[in-house]
Design a protein around this motif. Sequence first.
Motif, short mmCIF file in Angstrom:
data_model
loop_
_atom_site.label_atom_id
_atom_site.label_comp_id
_atom_site.label_asym_id
_atom_site.label_seq_id
_atom_site.Cartn_x
_atom_site.Cartn_y
_atom_site.Cartn_z
N PRO A 285 -2.79 53.67 -9.76
CA PRO A 285 -1.58 52.87 -10.02
C PRO A 285 -0.30 53.69 -9.88
N GLU A 286 -0.41 55.02 -10.08
CA GLU A 286 0.77 55.87 -9.92
C GLU A 286 1.33 55.81 -8.50
N ILE A 287 0.45 55.55 -7.53
CA ILE A 287 0.88 55.49 -6.13
C ILE A 287 1.76 54.26 -5.91
N LEU A 288 1.34 53.14 -6.49
CA LEU A 288 2.14 51.92 -6.37
C LEU A 288 3.51 52.13 -7.01
N ASP A 289 3.53 52.74 -8.18
CA ASP A 289 4.80 53.00 -8.87
C ASP A 289 5.71 53.88 -8.01
N TYR A 290 5.12 54.92 -7.43
CA TYR A 290 5.90 55.87 -6.62
C TYR A 290 6.46 55.21 -5.37
N VAL A 291 5.60 54.50 -4.64
CA VAL A 291 6.04 53.85 -3.40
C VAL A 291 7.13 52.82 -3.69
N MET A 292 6.93 52.03 -4.75
CA MET A 292 7.92 51.02 -5.11
C MET A 292 9.25 51.67 -5.47
N ASP A 293 9.20 52.71 -6.28
CA ASP A 293 10.42 53.38 -6.73
C ASP A 293 11.18 54.00 -5.57
N GLN A 294 10.45 54.67 -4.68
CA GLN A 294 11.11 55.38 -3.58
C GLN A 294 11.53 54.44 -2.44
N ALA A 295 10.81 53.35 -2.27
CA ALA A 295 11.14 52.41 -1.19
C ALA A 295 12.30 51.49 -1.58
N ASP A 296 12.40 51.18 -2.88
CA ASP A 296 13.47 50.30 -3.37
C ASP A 296 14.78 51.08 -3.41
N PHE A 297 15.34 51.32 -2.25
CA PHE A 297 16.50 52.21 -2.11
C PHE A 297 17.74 51.62 -2.76
N THR A 298 17.84 50.30 -2.72
CA THR A 298 19.02 49.64 -3.28
C THR A 298 18.83 49.25 -4.75
N LYS A 299 17.65 49.54 -5.29
CA LYS A 299 17.34 49.33 -6.72
C LYS A 299 17.58 47.88 -7.17
N THR A 300 16.98 46.96 -6.40
CA THR A 300 17.08 45.54 -6.75
C THR A 300 15.82 45.03 -7.44
#
Length: 261
Positions: free
Chosen positions: A187-202
């Motif tokens: 699950p840490e991978i999902l958290d990491y990818v989501m955090d880093q991909a969501d560049f505009t933090k929406t």
Amino acid sequence: FWLKPSLHLLPGQVSVLLSTTSVAMAAAIIGVKNGTIMGQQRAEMNRQHEASLHRLEARERAKRDKEMIKAVLEKYDKDGTKGLNRDELKAMLSDYSLEAFGRVERITEEDLDFLIELVDQRGGNKDGLVQGSEIIAVCEAWFAWLERGPKIDAFINRFDENKNGQLEKEELNAFLLDLNSGDPFPPEILDYVMDQADFTKTGSLSRIEVARAVAIWYTWSGNDATGKAAEKTRLNGYVDRTKLKDLPEKKSGQGCSCVVF
């Protein structure tokens, strides 16, 4: 191996022979030393030559970039601010899409948000304008998107359950699970990818951010069979690689689908 004097030689002859041998040995040592020096000199000359070529290429690239920036501003900077506002940027990207790929590309507000936020990471002043070298960075990022756009749009259509044109975290999880051939991943991978991909933090991923997520996923998975998906581009710039090192490693033999762009 070493030349030894014959027992049948006279003492004077032995001395001459030893002297001759010593001279030959000294000459060999000097030759090796000189050869080493010459080799070092050649290596240094090659290094300086390569450095000179790099400097020349950098000057030529800077010159081309300067000319491109000037041409872009002359054509699209309608209000004379020496930068591109959102409308001007959208017009430029539209023309660039047609010129580079021969297709009319829709440009969303989310696309513009991402691109402006991306170039602001390079030291922008958050004024909403794309200026100077930021214009080059935007063009490079948009080109990378144009290469991947149709495939990413197809993925979004497939996994976008609520049909808002973006991927929420749960939808991203389903997408990554599909990329991993259905094999569970930490699950840490999902958290990491989501955090880093969501560049505009929406809290959700726009289509360009989904392309960014694919690149980040393959950075972790180590599977580079996708070609363009995992290569370094403006789309996956400014990824926190310190956090990446702390993530669980992908298990050997775990499946991974290949996304061919």
